[in-house]
Write a protein that holds these residues in place. Sequence first.
Motif, PDB file in Angstrom:
ATOM      1  N   GLN A 207       1.391 -13.068  74.338  1.00 10.60           N
ATOM      2  CA  GLN A 207       0.079 -13.640  74.083  1.00 10.60           C
ATOM      3  C   GLN A 207      -0.956 -12.539  73.899  1.00 10.60           C
ATOM      4  O   GLN A 207      -0.801 -11.439  74.425  1.00 10.60           O
ATOM      5  CB  GLN A 207      -0.370 -14.521  75.256  1.00 10.60           C
ATOM      6  CG  GLN A 207       0.535 -15.684  75.579  1.00 10.60           C
ATOM      7  CD  GLN A 207       0.035 -16.493  76.770  1.00 10.60           C
ATOM      8  OE1 GLN A 207      -0.632 -15.976  77.654  1.00 10.60           O
ATOM      9  NE2 GLN A 207       0.364 -17.775  76.784  1.00 10.60           N
ATOM     10  N   ILE A 208      -2.015 -12.870  73.161  1.00 11.89           N
ATOM     11  CA  ILE A 208      -3.227 -12.050  73.171  1.00 11.89           C
ATOM     12  C   ILE A 208      -4.302 -12.910  73.819  1.00 11.89           C
ATOM     13  O   ILE A 208      -4.607 -14.010  73.346  1.00 11.89           O
ATOM     14  CB  ILE A 208      -3.673 -11.612  71.769  1.00 11.89           C
ATOM     15  CG1 ILE A 208      -2.594 -10.750  71.113  1.00 11.89           C
ATOM     16  CG2 ILE A 208      -4.991 -10.828  71.851  1.00 11.89           C
ATOM     17  CD1 ILE A 208      -2.931 -10.312  69.696  1.00 11.89           C
ATOM     18  N   ILE A 209      -4.856 -12.408  74.921  1.00 11.29           N
ATOM     19  CA  ILE A 209      -5.842 -13.167  75.690  1.00 11.29           C
ATOM     20  C   ILE A 209      -7.223 -12.568  75.500  1.00 11.29           C
ATOM     21  O   ILE A 209      -7.402 -11.347  75.582  1.00 11.29           O
ATOM     22  CB  ILE A 209      -5.469 -13.182  77.185  1.00 11.29           C
ATOM     23  CG1 ILE A 209      -4.064 -13.773  77.362  1.00 11.29           C
ATOM     24  CG2 ILE A 209      -6.484 -13.968  77.996  1.00 11.29           C
ATOM     25  CD1 ILE A 209      -3.543 -13.687  78.778  1.00 11.29           C
ATOM     26  N   LYS A 210      -8.190 -13.427  75.249  1.00 12.80           N
ATOM     27  CA  LYS A 210      -9.589 -13.037  75.046  1.00 12.80           C
ATOM     28  C   LYS A 210     -10.371 -13.393  76.312  1.00 12.80           C
ATOM     29  O   LYS A 210     -10.347 -14.535  76.757  1.00 12.80           O
ATOM     30  CB  LYS A 210     -10.141 -13.795  73.831  1.00 12.80           C
ATOM     31  CG  LYS A 210     -11.605 -13.556  73.517  1.00 12.80           C
ATOM     32  CD  LYS A 210     -11.979 -14.376  72.286  1.00 12.80           C
ATOM     33  CE  LYS A 210     -13.452 -14.262  71.942  1.00 12.80           C
ATOM     34  NZ  LYS A 210     -13.802 -15.111  70.766  1.00 12.80           N
ATOM     35  N   VAL A 211     -11.045 -12.395  76.888  1.00 17.96           N
ATOM     36  CA  VAL A 211     -11.755 -12.593  78.152  1.00 17.96           C
ATOM     37  C   VAL A 211     -13.208 -12.169  77.998  1.00 17.96           C
ATOM     38  O   VAL A 211     -13.499 -11.069  77.531  1.00 17.96           O
ATOM     39  CB  VAL A 211     -11.106 -11.776  79.288  1.00 17.96           C
ATOM     40  CG1 VAL A 211     -11.856 -11.990  80.599  1.00 17.96           C
ATOM     41  CG2 VAL A 211      -9.636 -12.155  79.443  1.00 17.96           C
ATOM     42  N   LYS A 212     -14.121 -13.043  78.393  1.00 16.26           N
ATOM     43  CA  LYS A 212     -15.548 -12.735  78.313  1.00 16.26           C
ATOM     44  C   LYS A 212     -15.946 -11.800  79.447  1.00 16.26           C
ATOM     45  O   LYS A 212     -15.315 -11.759  80.483  1.00 16.26           O
ATOM     46  CB  LYS A 212     -16.374 -14.031  78.377  1.00 16.26           C
ATOM     47  CG  LYS A 212     -17.813 -13.882  77.881  1.00 16.26           C
ATOM     48  CD  LYS A 212     -18.496 -15.238  77.857  1.00 16.26           C
ATOM     49  CE  LYS A 212     -19.883 -15.133  77.190  1.00 16.26           C
ATOM     50  NZ  LYS A 212     -20.779 -14.225  77.910  1.00 16.26           N
ATOM     51  N   GLY A 213     -17.021 -11.032  79.235  1.00 14.18           N
ATOM     52  CA  GLY A 213     -17.537 -10.124  80.246  1.00 14.18           C
ATOM     53  C   GLY A 213     -17.853 -10.822  81.552  1.00 14.18           C
ATOM     54  O   GLY A 213     -17.983 -12.044  81.616  1.00 14.18           O
ATOM     55  N   ASP A 214     -18.020 -10.031  82.612  1.00 10.73           N
ATOM     56  CA  ASP A 214     -18.168 -10.582  83.953  1.00 10.73           C
ATOM     57  C   ASP A 214     -19.431 -11.418  84.148  1.00 10.73           C
ATOM     58  O   ASP A 214     -19.397 -12.484  84.748  1.00 10.73           O
ATOM     59  CB  ASP A 214     -18.170  -9.445  84.987  1.00 10.73           C
ATOM     60  CG  ASP A 214     -16.822  -8.756  85.048  1.00 10.73           C
ATOM     61  OD1 ASP A 214     -15.821  -9.422  84.721  1.00 10.73           O
ATOM     62  OD2 ASP A 214     -16.776  -7.578  85.404  1.00 10.73           O
TER      63      ASP A 214
END
Length: 285
Positions: A207-214
């Motif tokens: 998978q490629i996972i996209k994570v938003k900033g904290d």
Amino acid sequence: FFVPLLMVKHQTNIHHERGNECYRKGDFKEALSNFSRAIQTDPRNASLFTNRAACKFMLELYNEALMDAEHSVKLQANWAKGFFWKGAVLFKQGKLPEARGALTQSVRIDKDNAKANALLAEVKGLLKDTGDKTTTPKVGSKRRGRDEDDDVEMEDAQPKKKEKRITQKGRQNVDVDSGHAHHGEILTEGAIWNVGLFRKDQHCKMQIIKVKGDSAEDDKYFFFFTCRWTKVLDKVQRSCTELTKDEAIHSFKRMFRDRTGNKWEDRKKFRNIEGKFELDRQYSG
């Protein structure tokens, strides 16, 4: 005398910059070639050796990456990045006590390096769990490329006693063991970057996972290329690598082709190849 010296320095800088650019794009072979050329004209530059170690690491040339990392700290004894890369490679090779030693050196030199501290804590935890014995690697990497700052973080996963390993987030399923199931989502730009593969008693999930900033105000996104593979009656192995979006896509495509013999772009016309993984359409995006 001064003119040739300036020309040599100029050539070194050109290859160094080209290497950085290729590395950021995920063209690790070309980046390696440019860093090697830069080393030819500046063979005492520790930064060039750690940058080349990064390329070799991404190309899975672990023994050669280790040699470059070790040479960098011979050139510069207080080179934290050299000890960090040495520790990361040793961790990848499953040499936990040696990895602990190298990472401890890195942290002593640069105590504020969060990545080195996190990886060192992970290694210490694994050594405690295994009775301080060397184990076979069940590892991944977490890396963000920079001009002269290509640090690697890697994490190990012991198999967790869970029936449900995948959770729903948005339109796609994020692997629980990625560590980003509750705040990440599958990248869907250009394609759904989620695929399952199988071969006899083995299964692989990428998978490629996209994570938003904290913070809520942070509009920056981080990208992780994750891979989890299992074998019947064997332990789970996984990797989770922080990359730029382009690097993550490049790594995803490369591993897909290495494991299946098919190009990612041709997945709709997927052909089963003897000895390679087959496409598990039930678990593919």
